[in-house]
Design a protein around this motif. Structure first.
Motif, short mmCIF file in Angstrom:
data_model
loop_
_atom_site.label_atom_id
_atom_site.label_comp_id
_atom_site.label_asym_id
_atom_site.label_seq_id
_atom_site.Cartn_x
_atom_site.Cartn_y
_atom_site.Cartn_z
N LYS A 17 1.17 -1.11 0.14
CA LYS A 17 0.48 0.01 0.17
C LYS A 17 1.15 1.00 -0.02
O LYS A 17 1.40 1.29 1.20
CB LYS A 17 -0.58 0.41 1.55
N ASN A 18 1.22 1.75 -1.17
CA ASN A 18 2.12 3.17 -1.00
C ASN A 18 1.39 4.22 -0.96
O ASN A 18 -0.12 4.17 -1.01
CB ASN A 18 2.61 2.82 -2.64
N VAL A 19 1.84 5.41 -0.96
CA VAL A 19 1.24 6.62 -1.17
C VAL A 19 0.21 6.80 -2.35
O VAL A 19 0.65 6.60 -3.18
CB VAL A 19 2.48 7.65 -1.08
N GLN A 20 -0.61 6.74 -2.02
CA GLN A 20 -1.61 7.60 -3.18
C GLN A 20 -2.03 8.66 -3.31
O GLN A 20 -1.51 9.88 -2.51
CB GLN A 20 -3.33 7.23 -2.90
N LEU A 21 -2.01 9.36 -4.74
CA LEU A 21 -1.74 10.30 -5.20
C LEU A 21 -3.41 11.09 -6.11
O LEU A 21 -3.63 10.13 -7.11
CB LEU A 21 -0.58 10.45 -6.19
N ASP A 22 -3.36 12.00 -5.37
CA ASP A 22 -4.62 12.58 -5.96
C ASP A 22 -4.11 12.94 -7.56
O ASP A 22 -2.75 13.51 -8.12
CB ASP A 22 -5.72 13.09 -5.28
#
Length: 283
Positions: free
Chosen positions: A105-110
């Motif tokens: 679960k990596n950092v999610q970007l908008d």
């Protein structure tokens, strides 16, 4: 004919659910293993092993004692030889298996953050190309690049086009090495890629920077951007393949496609369940 049909039906009835599941799982594993070694040196080895297994019973049937002995001993030491000779391929295969973890679960970007991030990268790359300034930028994906990061200078700075350009200014301390990007940050610069590709199909006109980029993409799932200092040509190394002559728009489309795909793949199981529940409630 009727007896044959009856025997066939009896055979089908005797098959249990666990046996069907067993065949499906084994078939899936063989399929995944083939995909992992496809288009590598290990694929040729696999073909050779299959050929040996076909020849062994033939040599035994015709009583070819010496050939049978040689083939049997070849199989015996084959596993050890495989691990030693094809260590890079084995390592890449195990890393690919590790990337499929359901707990990633990596950092999610908008969308806005992602577009801004890509714009900063391609603006810097385009300016470096125009000035014919050599550059090597590695965008980390699921495979950690900690070993390479530790060889360089830690920056931990937000990605910006001006900072990326300044890193590769000629005759500065950090210009001669790789720059590592992770999520929204420049993690390190002046990093040393420990090996160069041994791929014999690579053209002799490609220098150390391009060979290091290909090697990095062979040993990880990183997206590696290369700018040639001789020609200013922008290249992209992905999965051990070097794709050349990128312009600004083409590079944007590729980076956007990869980031969107990785964000979909990196969604954890819990988040997928939440999205499914939300979808069911709205329908």
């Amino acid at each position: 004919m009727e007896g044959l049909y009856e025997a066939f039906l009896n055979a089908v009835r005797s098959i249990s659910v666990s046996q069907i599941l067993d065949v499906i799982v084994v078939s899936f594993l063989f399929f995944k293993i083939y995909n992992l070694i496809k288009e590598t040196r290990a694929e040729q080895l696999l073909k050779g092993v299959v050929l040996i297994f076909l020849i062994i019973p033939i040599s035994e049937f015709f009583n070819l004692t010496m050939l049978h002995w040689i083939l049997n001993n070849t199989i015996t030491i084959g596993l050890l030889s495989f691990v030693i000779i094809f260590q890079p391929e084995v390592r890449r295969a195990l890393e690919k298996i590790g990337r499929t973890s359901i707990f990633d679960k990596n950092v999610q970007l908008d969308k806005e953050e992602r577009n801004k991030l890509i714009s900063n990268i391609i603006d810097a790359v385009d300016n470096l190309s125009l000035s014919r300034t050599g550059a090597l930028i590695m965008v980390e994906q699921k495979t950690g690049l900690g070993e390479i990061i530790n060889t360089g200078t830690r920056l931990d700075a937000l990605i910006s086009s001006s900072l990326l350009e300044n890193i590769f200014v000629v005759n500065t301390p950090l210009h001669d090495g790789a720059c590592i990007l992770r999520d929204k940050r420049i993690v390190a610069a002046g990093c040393f890629v420990p090996s160069l590709t041994t791929n014999g199909t690579i053209g002799q006109h490609l220098g150390t920077r391009h060979r290091a980029a290909i090697s990095a993409s062979e040993n990880s799932d990183a997206i590696v951007i290369v700018v040639s200092e001789e020609t200013g040509i922008i290249s992209l190394a992905i999965n051990g393949k070097l794709l050349r002559n990128y312009n600004k728009e083409k590079l944007r489309n590729v980076l956007l496609a990869f980031m969107e795909k990785n964000e979909r793949d990196n969604i954890g199981v819990g988040e997928k369940v939440k999205q499914w529940i939300k979808k069911r409630k709205s329908s």
